[in-house]
Scaffold this motif. Structure first.
Motif, short mmCIF file in Angstrom:
data_model
loop_
_atom_site.label_atom_id
_atom_site.label_comp_id
_atom_site.label_asym_id
_atom_site.label_seq_id
_atom_site.Cartn_x
_atom_site.Cartn_y
_atom_site.Cartn_z
N SER A 49 0.81 -1.22 0.00
CA SER A 49 0.00 0.00 0.00
C SER A 49 0.84 1.27 0.00
O SER A 49 0.79 2.07 0.95
CB SER A 49 -0.93 -0.01 1.22
N THR A 52 -1.20 4.48 0.70
CA THR A 52 -2.02 4.49 1.91
C THR A 52 -1.40 5.44 2.92
O THR A 52 -0.26 5.25 3.33
CB THR A 52 -2.14 3.08 2.51
N ASN A 191 -1.89 1.06 -5.38
CA ASN A 191 -1.60 0.00 -4.44
C ASN A 191 -1.54 -1.36 -5.14
O ASN A 191 -1.79 -1.46 -6.34
CB ASN A 191 -2.65 -0.02 -3.32
N THR A 380 4.20 -3.37 3.65
CA THR A 380 4.45 -2.10 2.97
C THR A 380 5.61 -1.34 3.61
O THR A 380 6.54 -0.91 2.94
CB THR A 380 3.18 -1.23 3.01
#
Length: 415
Positions: A49, A52, A191, A380
């Motif tokens: 991600s 994110t 993502n 991540t």
């Protein structure tokens, strides 16, 4: 003469740190009683991600907690006996819902997460990356009137993150057979996911071994500063010494550090997964069902339904009903979904109240470094954390680490 380091933890953060330290010319020994990918690095949702930036603590989030807690198998549960111990962490978490803190935490998450795919490619090489990683985006889903909040939308725009709103017709086209309960979606195309978290992390372990590193199935029992510099580690079947020591032991890290007088607000957000073999549907893009608190990820050997948060401490036994409930949630999302006998898993997510890890050296403890606390974002944030920490240990300035300093928590005890 190469410098040497002991790394405690052979998950994604510890192994990433090891690979990058070796590329800096260090000799590395890793200790982990479970071996590579034996904990959360094995059983996570496999989400990658880089786009994110939304921390777990958001304004108004506390209003949802009572409703979640009323459902014993819902997205959040707190075992009553553990509440007194959890309360200080929860108080800090509530403090992180203030707007200024949310904005600062989002900026730090962006700085940490943005290079994640680039770092994975650097670690695995192009061929390994293509075999394990998929850059297909992620889709968030909501039921009823749910949807992304205005602050989430603002934070994404501020950090240049693309997101595309999806209506009911878009969702039916993208996910044939999806439940009519789902009414809104959001595609985040930047993502992605891995088709096998375990195989990705084992690939890092193979690199460490190929470059002369050592990985030992041992449990660290005590960290001992040596006179004249360096560290010793007393393990269950051995004693080890090195110039530098990196604690990357996930949720167990705080227990190792406490005897040194280092106390940080680390909690374990216990999570579960149900792995669904031979599914009757083909899922092209991972799903994060925001209304029900779980994700559904396509992997090379089936679908993985993962998520929920349980606060009960490190040693309470798992509640396998929470994993079984995830399989039922997948069926509710896709009513016609069929699959083989599900395989259940339970693990410990190491989490700080601000959704950020600690990455860096410990003041007053020369040669001691920390790299843990990635919460829901280990796959991540682990590799970029390892690259930054290795750079710092090699003597290079790493400005992005400032927000991840172990000293950032007011009232925390450091040495």
């Amino acid at each position: 003469m190469p410098r040497d380091a002991i790394i405690l933890g052979a998950g994604v953060a510890g192994l990433s740190t090891a690979v990058f330290l070796q590329r800096e010319g260090w000799k590395v020994t890793l200790l982990d009683p479970l071996g590579p990918a034996g904990g959360a690095s094995f059983g996570n949702a496999g989400l990658l991600s880089p786009d994110t930036v939304i921390p777990a603590a958001m304004p108004g989030m506390w209003r949802k907690v009572p409703g979640w807690l009323r459902d014993p198998l819902g997205p959040l549960t707190i075992r009553p006996a553990y509440l007194p111990k959890l309360s200080p962490w929860l108080a800090r978490w509530l403090g992180e819902t203030r707007l200024a803190r949310v904005e600062a935490n989002a900026a730090a998450l962006h700085a940490l997460h943005a290079p994640a795919l680039e770092v994975w490619r650097e670690l695995l090489g192009e061929t390994g990356f293509r075999g394990l990683m998929r850059q297909s985006g992620q889709v968030q889903l909501w039921e009823g009137s749910g949807g992304p909040g205005a602050l989430e939308t603002t934070l994404r725009a501020r950090h240049g993150i693309r997101a595309e709103a999806l209506g009911p017709d878009d969702l039916r086209q993208l996910f044939p057979g999806i439940s009519r309960e789902v009414t809104r979606g959001l595609l985040v195309p930047g993502n992605g996911h891995t088709v096998s978290p375990a195989r990705a992390v084992h690939s890092l372990a193979e690199q460490v071994l190929a470059e002369g590193g050592v990985i030992l199935p041992q449990k660290a029992l005590k960290l001992i500063p040596r006179e004249g510099g360096g560290w010793s580690v007393l393990a269950n079947t051995g004693m080890h010494a090195a110039e530098a020591l990196v604690v990357a032991g996930g949720a167990w890290s705080a227990e190792l550090l406490a005897p040194l007088g280092i106390r940080l607000p680390l909690e374990t957000e216990r999570g579960y997964h149900a792995h669904l073999p031979n599914p009757s549907i083909e899922l092209r893009v991972p799903i994060l069902h925001k209304s029900r608190g779980f994700g559904l990820t396509p992997m090379e050997d089936g679908l993985r339904a993962a998520g929920t948060v349980e606060f009960a401490g490190l040693r309470a036994p798992p509640d396998e009903r929470r994993a079984a409930q995830l399989a039922q949630q997948a069926k509710r999302l896709f009513p016609d979904l069929e699959f083989g006998a599900p395989r259940f898993w339970f693990g410990q997510r190491p989490s700080f109240p601000d959704s950020l890890p600690v990455v860096g050296g410990v003041p007053g403890r020369p040669g001691l470094y920390l790299c843990f606390g990635h919460g829901h974002f280990g796959m991540t944030g682990g590799p970029p954390s390892g690259r930054m920490l290795a750079g710092a240990m090699a003597g290079r300035g790493m400005p992005a680490m400032d927000a991840l300093s172990p000293t950032r928590f007011s009232g925390a005890v450091i040495a």
